[in-house]
Design a protein around this motif. Structure first.
Motif, PDB file in Angstrom:
ATOM      1  N   ARG A 250     -59.719 112.277 -45.248  1.00 49.10           N
ATOM      2  CA  ARG A 250     -58.191 112.290 -44.453  1.00 49.10           C
ATOM      3  C   ARG A 250     -57.275 110.805 -44.528  1.00 49.10           C
ATOM      4  NH1 ARG A 250     -59.599 114.626 -38.862  1.00 49.10           N
ATOM      5  NH2 ARG A 250     -61.226 113.199 -39.138  1.00 49.10           N
ATOM      6  N   ARG A 251     -58.087 109.977 -44.319  1.00 49.42           N
ATOM      7  CA  ARG A 251     -57.371 108.446 -44.571  1.00 49.42           C
ATOM      8  C   ARG A 251     -57.228 108.248 -45.711  1.00 49.42           C
ATOM      9  NH1 ARG A 251     -61.859 107.209 -40.497  1.00 49.42           N
ATOM     10  NH2 ARG A 251     -60.997 107.252 -38.449  1.00 49.42           N
TER      11      ARG A 251
ATOM     12  N   LEU B 243     -66.425 106.624 -46.345  1.00 48.19           N
ATOM     13  CA  LEU B 243     -65.036 106.727 -46.294  1.00 48.19           C
ATOM     14  C   LEU B 243     -64.715 107.896 -45.828  1.00 48.19           C
ATOM     15  CD1 LEU B 243     -64.767 105.450 -49.939  1.00 48.19           C
ATOM     16  CD2 LEU B 243     -64.117 104.263 -47.639  1.00 48.19           C
ATOM     17  N   ASP B 244     -63.551 108.024 -45.139  1.00 51.17           N
ATOM     18  CA  ASP B 244     -62.868 109.220 -44.461  1.00 51.17           C
ATOM     19  C   ASP B 244     -61.847 109.954 -45.440  1.00 51.17           C
ATOM     20  OD1 ASP B 244     -62.635 110.806 -41.562  1.00 51.17           O
ATOM     21  OD2 ASP B 244     -60.751 110.802 -42.832  1.00 51.17           O
TER      22      ASP B 244
ATOM     23  N   THR C 183     -58.205 101.094 -40.390  1.00 50.05           N
ATOM     24  CA  THR C 183     -59.475 101.683 -40.275  1.00 50.05           C
ATOM     25  C   THR C 183     -59.997 102.019 -41.687  1.00 50.05           C
ATOM     26  OG1 THR C 183     -58.756 102.858 -38.236  1.00 50.05           O
ATOM     27  CG2 THR C 183     -60.765 103.608 -39.466  1.00 50.05           C
ATOM     28  N   LEU C 184     -59.384 102.618 -42.566  1.00 47.97           N
ATOM     29  CA  LEU C 184     -59.740 102.726 -43.894  1.00 47.97           C
ATOM     30  C   LEU C 184     -60.287 101.742 -44.467  1.00 47.97           C
ATOM     31  CD1 LEU C 184     -60.403 104.791 -46.132  1.00 47.97           C
ATOM     32  CD2 LEU C 184     -57.980 104.732 -47.032  1.00 47.97           C
TER      33      LEU C 184
ATOM     34  N   GLU D 283     -63.742 100.494 -43.451  1.00 46.82           N
ATOM     35  CA  GLU D 283     -64.638 101.426 -43.914  1.00 46.82           C
ATOM     36  C   GLU D 283     -64.914 101.052 -45.250  1.00 46.82           C
ATOM     37  OE1 GLU D 283     -63.381 105.617 -41.500  1.00 46.82           O
ATOM     38  OE2 GLU D 283     -62.802 105.165 -43.426  1.00 46.82           O
TER      39      GLU D 283
ATOM     40  N   GLN E 200     -54.553 104.181 -39.461  1.00 46.36           N
ATOM     41  CA  GLN E 200     -55.202 104.954 -40.443  1.00 46.36           C
ATOM     42  C   GLN E 200     -55.574 103.992 -41.593  1.00 46.36           C
ATOM     43  OE1 GLN E 200     -56.651 108.126 -40.233  1.00 46.36           O
ATOM     44  NE2 GLN E 200     -55.779 107.922 -37.905  1.00 46.36           N
TER      45      GLN E 200
END
Length: 306
Positions: free
Chosen positions: A5-6, A2-3, A39-40, A43, A36
């Motif tokens: 920022r996202r 996991l990012d 994409t999250l 993930e 974003q």
């Protein structure tokens, strides 16, 4: 993975109530926010938002990640603040090396003052005696050391030397000694006396003393070796010889001895703060040096000869 920022973008969408509002608050386009989020979700492997009438609401997974995003954001803020404190010199560890007489007469008050001014700085204090603390500064193991430099000594180029004081040697005599009536004694007058050694024989201080004796035309006859200033004064008080000791090392003169000045020549050891190049601009280091200078000024002006 996991990012972070996202995850913050997801939290902003949930707290703002819509993608459009979040985009406006964050300064992005709605399409960038949607990208974003997509994409999250890939993930995470699970849907994070769902339709609710004309708006959206978080799924259980979305709520979970938004809560963790808040925790991550708080930790990042703490980390940033801690990093700023470290860069500004308000935190971290300062490693200091010193020899015994500097530890007894100079370091305590200077370190106490630094603790009051820089409470966030941890201290690694270490006595190096006998021996020379300079190598630890040159190797980077220590940030600062209090050292005695013999003439001709050349420290590494990345070590800054700050002169603190010149510490003259004094002769310690038994009370009733034939020279005790004099206020100042020529070093050469001690040539035929039995001497009491008082420090490590191969150190910078002993080299300074032996060079001075050589300049006066003799080599001391060491009747007793003690490698300690107070012990040496005890032997002197017992009448076993005389001893020549740096003024800082005399301290409160031992009972049964007198202390006199020397000349022709007067042995003097020069004491420096040796600072590693990587530490020279740290506020705590500069403050410690200033505090040492203040202590030295008080020690010099308040010193009396017995």
């Amino acid at each position: 993975m996991l990012d972070a920022r996202r995850m913050q973008v997801l939290r902003a969408v949930i707290t703002s109530g819509s993608v459009t509002a979040a985009a406006r608050n964050l300064g992005y386009t709605p399409s960038a926010i949607s990208q974003q989020l997509s994409t999250l979700e890939r993930e995470a492997g699970v849907a994070l938002l769902e339709r609710a009438g004309r708006g959206i609401r978080p799924t259980a997974a979305g709520t979970l990640l938004a809560e963790h995003a808040e925790l991550v954001g708080a930790q990042l803020s703490k980390a940033e603040a801690a990093l700023n404190d470290l860069k500004a010199g308000r935190t971290g560890t300062l490693s200091i090396r010193y020899f015994s007489t500097a530890g007894a007469s100079l370091m305590p008050r200077a370190v106490a003052a630094m603790r009051r001014e820089h409470p966030g700085i941890g201290l690694d204090l270490k006595l190096i005696d006998p021996g020379d603390p300079m190598p630890e500064v040159e190797s980077g193991e220590a940030d600062l050391a209090i050292v005695v430099l013999h003439k001709g000594a050349t420290p590494a180029r990345d070590v800054e030397l700050v002169h603190l004081l010149d510490d003259p040697h004094r002769v310690v005599l038994p009370k009733g000694h034939r020279l005790a009536r004099k206020r100042v004694i020529d070093l050469g007058e001690l040539a035929d006396e039995p001497w009491v050694g008082n420090e490590y024989p191969r150190g910078a201080c002993s080299a300074i003393l032996f060079d001075a004796c050589a300049a006066a035309g003799f080599t001391p006859d060491m009747a007793v070796e003690s490698e300690d200033y107070q012990t040496a004064q005890g032997f002197v008080a017992a009448g076993l010889g005389i001893s020549v000791i740096p003024e800082l090392g005399v301290g409160g003169p031992y009972p049964g001895v007198v202390v006199r000045k020397l000349r022709r020549p007067e042995p003097i050891r020069s004491i420096y703060a040796a600072v590693a190049a990587r530490a020279r601009n740290r506020p705590a280091v500069r403050y410690l040096i200033d505090s040492l200078r203040e202590v030295v000024s008080g020690a010099v002006t308040g010193k009396a000869t017995a």
